[in-house]
Design an enzyme around this catalytic site. Sequence first.
Site, PDB file in Angstrom:
ATOM      1  N   ARG A   1     -14.738   5.269  -3.856  1.00  0.00           N
ATOM      2  CA  ARG A   1     -13.446   4.757  -3.422  1.00  0.00           C
ATOM      3  C   ARG A   1     -12.839   5.697  -2.376  1.00  0.00           C
ATOM      4  O   ARG A   1     -12.973   6.931  -2.501  1.00  0.00           O
ATOM      5  CB  ARG A   1     -12.495   4.629  -4.599  1.00  0.00           C
ATOM      6  CG  ARG A   1     -12.590   3.320  -5.336  1.00  0.00           C
ATOM      7  CD  ARG A   1     -11.796   3.250  -6.599  1.00  0.00           C
ATOM      8  NE  ARG A   1     -10.469   3.856  -6.548  1.00  0.00           N
ATOM      9  CZ  ARG A   1      -9.643   3.836  -7.607  1.00  0.00           C
ATOM     10  NH1 ARG A   1     -10.010   3.277  -8.741  1.00  0.00           N
ATOM     11  NH2 ARG A   1      -8.458   4.402  -7.521  1.00  0.00           N
TER      12      ARG A   1
ATOM     13  N   ARG B   1      -2.455  11.437  -6.561  1.00  0.00           N
ATOM     14  CA  ARG B   1      -2.373  10.354  -7.557  1.00  0.00           C
ATOM     15  C   ARG B   1      -2.030  10.897  -8.940  1.00  0.00           C
ATOM     16  O   ARG B   1      -1.254  10.293  -9.696  1.00  0.00           O
ATOM     17  CB  ARG B   1      -3.687   9.575  -7.586  1.00  0.00           C
ATOM     18  CG  ARG B   1      -3.868   8.697  -6.360  1.00  0.00           C
ATOM     19  CD  ARG B   1      -5.307   8.362  -6.114  1.00  0.00           C
ATOM     20  NE  ARG B   1      -5.917   7.694  -7.245  1.00  0.00           N
ATOM     21  CZ  ARG B   1      -7.240   7.644  -7.449  1.00  0.00           C
ATOM     22  NH1 ARG B   1      -8.066   8.242  -6.590  1.00  0.00           N
ATOM     23  NH2 ARG B   1      -7.738   7.008  -8.474  1.00  0.00           N
TER      24      ARG B   1
ATOM     25  N   LYS C   1      -9.599   4.473 -17.824  1.00  0.00           N
ATOM     26  CA  LYS C   1      -9.056   3.112 -18.011  1.00  0.00           C
ATOM     27  C   LYS C   1     -10.109   2.059 -17.663  1.00  0.00           C
ATOM     28  O   LYS C   1     -10.367   1.142 -18.437  1.00  0.00           O
ATOM     29  CB  LYS C   1      -7.828   2.924 -17.133  1.00  0.00           C
ATOM     30  CG  LYS C   1      -6.670   3.842 -17.448  1.00  0.00           C
ATOM     31  CD  LYS C   1      -5.415   3.477 -16.681  1.00  0.00           C
ATOM     32  CE  LYS C   1      -5.578   3.625 -15.190  1.00  0.00           C
ATOM     33  NZ  LYS C   1      -5.872   4.986 -14.733  1.00  0.00           N
TER      34      LYS C   1
ATOM     35  N   ARG D   1     -17.054  10.175  -9.246  1.00  0.00           N
ATOM     36  CA  ARG D   1     -17.079   8.756  -9.611  1.00  0.00           C
ATOM     37  C   ARG D   1     -17.759   7.921  -8.523  1.00  0.00           C
ATOM     38  O   ARG D   1     -17.529   8.115  -7.338  1.00  0.00           O
ATOM     39  CB  ARG D   1     -15.649   8.261  -9.838  1.00  0.00           C
ATOM     40  CG  ARG D   1     -15.529   6.771 -10.132  1.00  0.00           C
ATOM     41  CD  ARG D   1     -14.248   6.387 -10.791  1.00  0.00           C
ATOM     42  NE  ARG D   1     -13.059   6.687  -9.990  1.00  0.00           N
ATOM     43  CZ  ARG D   1     -11.826   6.420 -10.443  1.00  0.00           C
ATOM     44  NH1 ARG D   1     -11.635   5.953 -11.657  1.00  0.00           N
ATOM     45  NH2 ARG D   1     -10.771   6.689  -9.696  1.00  0.00           N
TER      46      ARG D   1
ATOM     47  N   ARG E   1       3.896   1.292 -13.603  1.00  0.00           N
ATOM     48  CA  ARG E   1       3.656   2.686 -13.232  1.00  0.00           C
ATOM     49  C   ARG E   1       4.951   3.409 -12.883  1.00  0.00           C
ATOM     50  O   ARG E   1       4.941   4.521 -12.375  1.00  0.00           O
ATOM     51  CB  ARG E   1       2.669   2.759 -12.065  1.00  0.00           C
ATOM     52  CG  ARG E   1       1.226   2.636 -12.562  1.00  0.00           C
ATOM     53  CD  ARG E   1       0.250   2.984 -11.498  1.00  0.00           C
ATOM     54  NE  ARG E   1      -0.910   3.659 -12.036  1.00  0.00           N
ATOM     55  CZ  ARG E   1      -2.164   3.342 -11.718  1.00  0.00           C
ATOM     56  NH1 ARG E   1      -2.370   2.360 -10.883  1.00  0.00           N
ATOM     57  NH2 ARG E   1      -3.177   3.994 -12.237  1.00  0.00           N
TER      58      ARG E   1
HETATM   59  N1  LIG Z   1       1.517  -0.559 -10.669  1.00  0.00           N
HETATM   60  C1  LIG Z   1       1.298  -0.067  -9.431  1.00  0.00           C
HETATM   61  N2  LIG Z   1       2.356   0.113  -8.603  1.00  0.00           N
HETATM   62  C2  LIG Z   1       2.178   0.579  -7.357  1.00  0.00           C
HETATM   63  N3  LIG Z   1       0.973   0.916  -6.833  1.00  0.00           N
HETATM   64  C3  LIG Z   1      -0.105   0.764  -7.619  1.00  0.00           C
HETATM   65  C4  LIG Z   1      -0.017   0.268  -8.941  1.00  0.00           C
HETATM   66  N4  LIG Z   1      -1.269   0.240  -9.487  1.00  0.00           N
HETATM   67  C5  LIG Z   1      -2.110   0.695  -8.513  1.00  0.00           C
HETATM   68  N5  LIG Z   1      -1.416   1.004  -7.396  1.00  0.00           N
HETATM   69  C6  LIG Z   1      -1.954   1.518  -6.125  1.00  0.00           C
HETATM   70  O1  LIG Z   1      -3.379   1.357  -6.121  1.00  0.00           O
HETATM   71  C7  LIG Z   1      -4.039   2.650  -6.144  1.00  0.00           C
HETATM   72  C8  LIG Z   1      -5.283   2.599  -7.037  1.00  0.00           C
HETATM   73  O2  LIG Z   1      -4.858   2.226  -8.349  1.00  0.00           O
HETATM   74  P1  LIG Z   1      -5.931   2.262  -9.574  1.00  0.00           P
HETATM   75  O3  LIG Z   1      -7.177   1.572  -9.188  1.00  0.00           O
HETATM   76  O4  LIG Z   1      -5.195   1.802 -10.798  1.00  0.00           O
HETATM   77  O5  LIG Z   1      -6.275   3.789  -9.586  1.00  0.00           O
HETATM   78  P2  LIG Z   1      -6.205   4.881 -10.689  1.00  0.00           P
HETATM   79  O6  LIG Z   1      -5.868   4.228 -11.999  1.00  0.00           O
HETATM   80  O7  LIG Z   1      -7.567   5.474 -10.640  1.00  0.00           O
HETATM   81  O8  LIG Z   1      -5.123   5.744 -10.187  1.00  0.00           O
HETATM   82  C9  LIG Z   1      -2.957   3.621  -6.646  1.00  0.00           C
HETATM   83  O9  LIG Z   1      -3.214   4.937  -6.167  1.00  0.00           O
HETATM   84  C10 LIG Z   1      -1.691   3.011  -6.007  1.00  0.00           C
HETATM   85  O10 LIG Z   1      -1.645   3.342  -4.631  1.00  0.00           O
END
Ligand SMILES: Nc1ncnc2c1ncn2[C@@H]1O[C@H](COP(=O)(O)OP(=O)(O)O)[C@@H](O)[C@H]1O
Length: 264
Positions: A186, A197, A47, A158, A123
């Site tokens: 990260r 995740r 993404k 990464r 999500r």
């Molecule tokens: N829409 C969302 N709702 C709840 N938590 C979120 C959401 N988007 C991200 N997060 C939180 O932020 C963390 C990192 O998200 P992101 O950077 O999008 O990671 P990735 O797409 O690699 O899983 C997620 O593991 C979650 O804890």
Amino acid sequence: MQAQLKSRQTARAGAFRSGARPVARRTAVKVDATLKVMIAGAPAAGKGTQCAKIVDKYKLVHISVGDILRDEVKNGTPAGKKAKDFMDRGVLVPDEVVVEMVKSRLAEDDVKQHGWLLDGYPRSASQAEAIEKEGIRPDVFLLINVPDELLVERVVGRRLDPETGAIYHLKYSPPPANIVSRLIQRSDDTEDKCRVRVATHNANVDAVVGYYKDVKVDIDGTQSMQDVFEAICAALDETVAKSDPLEQYCKDEPSADECRVYND
Ligand SMILES: Nc1ncnc2c1ncn2[C@@H]1O[C@H](COP(=O)(O)OP(=O)(O)O)[C@@H](O)[C@H]1O
């Protein structure tokens, strides 16, 4: 891209309004040049990499919920303090923190002017429902699909450049030697947290996709970064063409004079 599209649509809308059309049927022409895109996928599906390319080409406003939350955590805001523990565990941050954050960001002027690329939201079904009630819907829902095992290898390799935001992978997209020392990993990019995740994504994705079946486009995320991007552009360009009122009209009334004039 947006300016070109808007000028074409405005000109065509003007053609409709000026009564230039030789047919009885009148089509209400809504000229809304902004593109609204959601991009979804498991962690490390690609993404972030694709969002940078999409923004560069389509000039959309990239809204990454993960990035917003990481900024909140870094700045020690009340939202960040609530979110940190959930993020460290690789599970979803509660809706009461995330939903209003996303709604207010989508309401800002830059988004209304340029369109949006929403990354990492919704999500869950409850998050999708929260914006559905506000009439917030995408023109395209991009779902990047990658097998779980490949995701783990991508996550643990990464690395991020804190100065440019660029994303590298030690094996698949090696960083230039002169910046390796400043790259960071990260805190949630470990194998254990990645598996949590991925499980979180897999547990919610079907419910979310259910809201967007009519606009969903599946993208094979195992291709090269460029091939993934070309597949995304094909989907977005098709959507832009379909949203052009005259394109739609010409499909219905191919005999109309202005269709021959405009069919460039
Ligand atoms: N829409 C969302 N709702 C709840 N938590 C979120 C959401 N988007 C991200 N997060 C939180 O932020 C963390 C990192 O998200 P992101 O950077 O999008 O990671 P990735 O797409 O690699 O899983 C997620 O593991 C979650 O804890």
